[in-house]
Write a protein that holds these residues in place. Structure first.
Motif, mmCIF file in Angstrom:
data_model
loop_
_atom_site.group_PDB
_atom_site.id
_atom_site.type_symbol
_atom_site.label_atom_id
_atom_site.label_comp_id
_atom_site.label_asym_id
_atom_site.label_seq_id
_atom_site.Cartn_x
_atom_site.Cartn_y
_atom_site.Cartn_z
ATOM 1 N N ARG A 235 32.816 65.502 37.009
ATOM 2 C CA ARG A 235 31.804 64.631 37.552
ATOM 3 C C ARG A 235 30.527 65.286 36.811
ATOM 4 N NH1 ARG A 235 29.693 65.227 43.730
ATOM 5 N NH2 ARG A 235 27.679 64.190 43.437
ATOM 6 N N ALA A 236 30.480 66.605 36.593
ATOM 7 C CA ALA A 236 29.098 66.884 35.816
ATOM 8 C C ALA A 236 29.099 66.643 34.488
ATOM 9 C CB ALA A 236 29.106 68.751 35.879
ATOM 10 N N GLY B 135 25.984 63.134 30.734
ATOM 11 C CA GLY B 135 26.437 62.735 29.620
ATOM 12 C C GLY B 135 25.451 61.531 29.005
ATOM 13 N N THR B 136 25.630 61.489 27.931
ATOM 14 C CA THR B 136 25.119 60.246 27.330
ATOM 15 C C THR B 136 25.820 58.994 27.571
ATOM 16 O OG1 THR B 136 26.641 60.450 25.153
ATOM 17 C CG2 THR B 136 24.308 61.590 25.168
ATOM 18 N N ASP C 246 33.283 57.265 27.490
ATOM 19 C CA ASP C 246 34.607 57.978 27.144
ATOM 20 C C ASP C 246 35.421 58.476 28.123
ATOM 21 O OD1 ASP C 246 34.124 57.396 24.455
ATOM 22 O OD2 ASP C 246 33.341 59.677 23.921
ATOM 23 N N ILE C 247 34.601 59.062 29.389
ATOM 24 C CA ILE C 247 35.314 59.357 30.518
ATOM 25 C C ILE C 247 35.978 58.257 31.367
ATOM 26 C CG2 ILE C 247 34.844 60.372 32.793
ATOM 27 C CD1 ILE C 247 32.691 62.530 31.510
ATOM 28 N N THR D 143 31.389 49.242 36.215
ATOM 29 C CA THR D 143 31.616 50.487 36.689
ATOM 30 C C THR D 143 30.571 51.748 36.442
ATOM 31 O OG1 THR D 143 34.220 49.882 36.439
ATOM 32 C CG2 THR D 143 33.434 52.248 36.810
ATOM 33 N N ASP D 144 30.197 51.729 35.373
ATOM 34 C CA ASP D 144 29.122 52.816 34.889
ATOM 35 C C ASP D 144 27.890 52.621 35.699
ATOM 36 O OD1 ASP D 144 28.187 54.937 33.287
ATOM 37 O OD2 ASP D 144 27.134 53.554 32.056
ATOM 38 N N THR D 145 27.494 51.405 35.736
ATOM 39 C CA THR D 145 26.265 51.141 36.401
ATOM 40 C C THR D 145 26.151 51.614 37.790
ATOM 41 O OG1 THR D 145 25.747 49.116 34.969
ATOM 42 C CG2 THR D 145 24.723 49.409 37.113
#
Length: 405
Positions: A259-260, A265-266, A272-273, A363-365
């Motif tokens: 999570r961290a 992260g960029t 990538d995760i 998902t990222d948003t």
């Protein structure tokens, strides 16, 4: 509530995100193809699965494709069920709705929806992620498809009726339905058409918009053909994205180090995760193809007419492509040249999921806005079941809270 303002973490060890949370079998990834008791050839290695999906000698057999094609009631079959030049032409015509440039135009809408949903979570204190992700996935897919003129609320519920019933999309495995079940299926389909699809068609006959339904009208599709495309594009984008957002949230809340790394992260590191979680947790675990000629699959001869079941969970964790500890989440995992980060999670070949980029960005948003809150905590882990219609996991009851203790 407080925003997570801690220092960026040290580069994470690998693997550090845990193993699959949804896998239900212990078959050997990468195993040679073999026929089961029904004669269905089970394909579990990455290379064999990719070879089959890229072959011009196989046809789509999943998602009830053969039943629809055999019925012969549609002049234009859904893009999911077509093959050859017909399929390539349809994909070229609709590709513009899923390009990075197109997704960029949806981004403000997606961000506003995510903010609204997390605002609801903050106001209530607790919520199920699978409920929030369903609303987000349905609203976003509706914009792309054009299902934005519904006569009544409840599109989410109407869409889910098509996948939340007793059924099996493996060819030859769908049970005979009783009279009551058949009537209910027809009622659900009619409700979806009258309340959601028909109003969208009528609105776009008056004024075209930049969406799939407008494009289909320009191509002189009938109402029935548009309804069928809405079912395939809509439910595919809505149902699968819902499950992925939920499973990604579950992984990230269970693994503080992961999570961290995600929160700090960029964009590339975050994606990538997400890709790596999806590799380990493909939402659709099995794809079906029918051999239209004798094939050689991983050195084995497969006769014409054979049904092939491609196990994506096994292909994604094949040590030959994913390396050591292939079943563990490792965002820095090296992959062979030409292998994409999610491996086979979005499929491959000409039927590869067209909405892959949109699903990941959506998902990222959402997760960027959710996981930044330091006092976000996991209240209850979800129930994991398997949906035989979608051929994938279902997660229900992933409950989180903001604030409190």
């Amino acid at each position: 509530m407080t925003i997570n303002e801690s220092s960026p973490p040290e580069p994470a060890r690998c693997p550090f995100g845990g193993d699959s949370l949804t896998r239900r079998d212990t078959a050997q990834p990468g195993a040679a193809p073999r026929a089961d008791a029904r004669g269905v050839v089970q394909v579990r290695s990455f290379q064999a699965a990719r070879d089959v999906l890229r072959s011009e000698a196989v046809t789509q057999a999943g998602f009830n494709a053969e039943t629809v094609n055999d019925a012969g009631i549609l002049k234009r079959r859904p893009v999911l069920f077509t093959e050859g030049e017909e399929h390539h032409e349809m994909r070229r015509d609709t590709a513009r709705y899923f390009t990075p440039a197109a997704v960029a135009t949806y981004q403000p809408m997606i961000a506003a929806l995510a903010d609204h949903l997390i605002g609801q979570l903050a106001a209530r204190g607790e919520a199920n992620i699978d409920d929030l992700s369903l609303t987000l996935a349905v609203q976003v897919a509706s914009q792309v498809v054009g299902l934005t003129s519904s006569r009544l609320p409840g599109l989410e519920r109407r869409v889910m009726t098509f996948v939340e019933h007793d059924g099996n999309s493996e060819p030859g495995m769908s049970p005979e339905k009783g009279r009551l079940a058949s009537i209910l299926d027809q009622r659900h389909l009619l409700a979806f058409y009258l309340l959601d699809v028909k109003p969208a068609i009528q609105a776009r006959r008056k004024q075209r918009r930049d969406d799939l339904i407008s494009h289909l009208l320009d191509r002189d599709y009938t109402d029935l053909e548009i309804l069928t495309e809405c079912l395939t594009y809509g439910t595919a984008g809505m149902v699968t994205t819902r499950e992925f957002i939920t499973v990604a949230t579950w992984h990230l809340l269970r693994a503080p180090e992961l999570r961290a790394a995600y929160v700090h992260g960029t964009e590339k590191e975050r994606l990538d995760i997400l890709h790596e979680i999806l590799r380990v947790e493909p939402v659709v675990s099995t794809l079906y193809r029918r051999a239209q000629a004798d094939l050689t699959v991983d050195g084995h001869t497969v006769p014409q007419g054979t049904l092939l079941a491609l196990n994506l969970a096994d292909a994604n964790t094949d040590p030959a492509v994913a390396g050591e500890q292939a079943g563990s989440v490792c965002p820095a995992r090296p992959l062979p040249r030409g292998v994409q980060a999610p491996v086979m999670a979005f499929g491959d070949g000409h039927h590869r999921c067209p909405g892959a980029f949109l699903a990941i960005k959506e998902t990222d948003t959402f997760l960027r806005r959710l996981l930044i809150w330091q006092d976000l905590r996991l209240v209850a882990e979800p129930r994991v079941t398997f949906n035989e219609v979608v051929k994938g996991y279902e997660l229900r009851g992933l409950r989180v809270a903001l604030g409190g203790s």
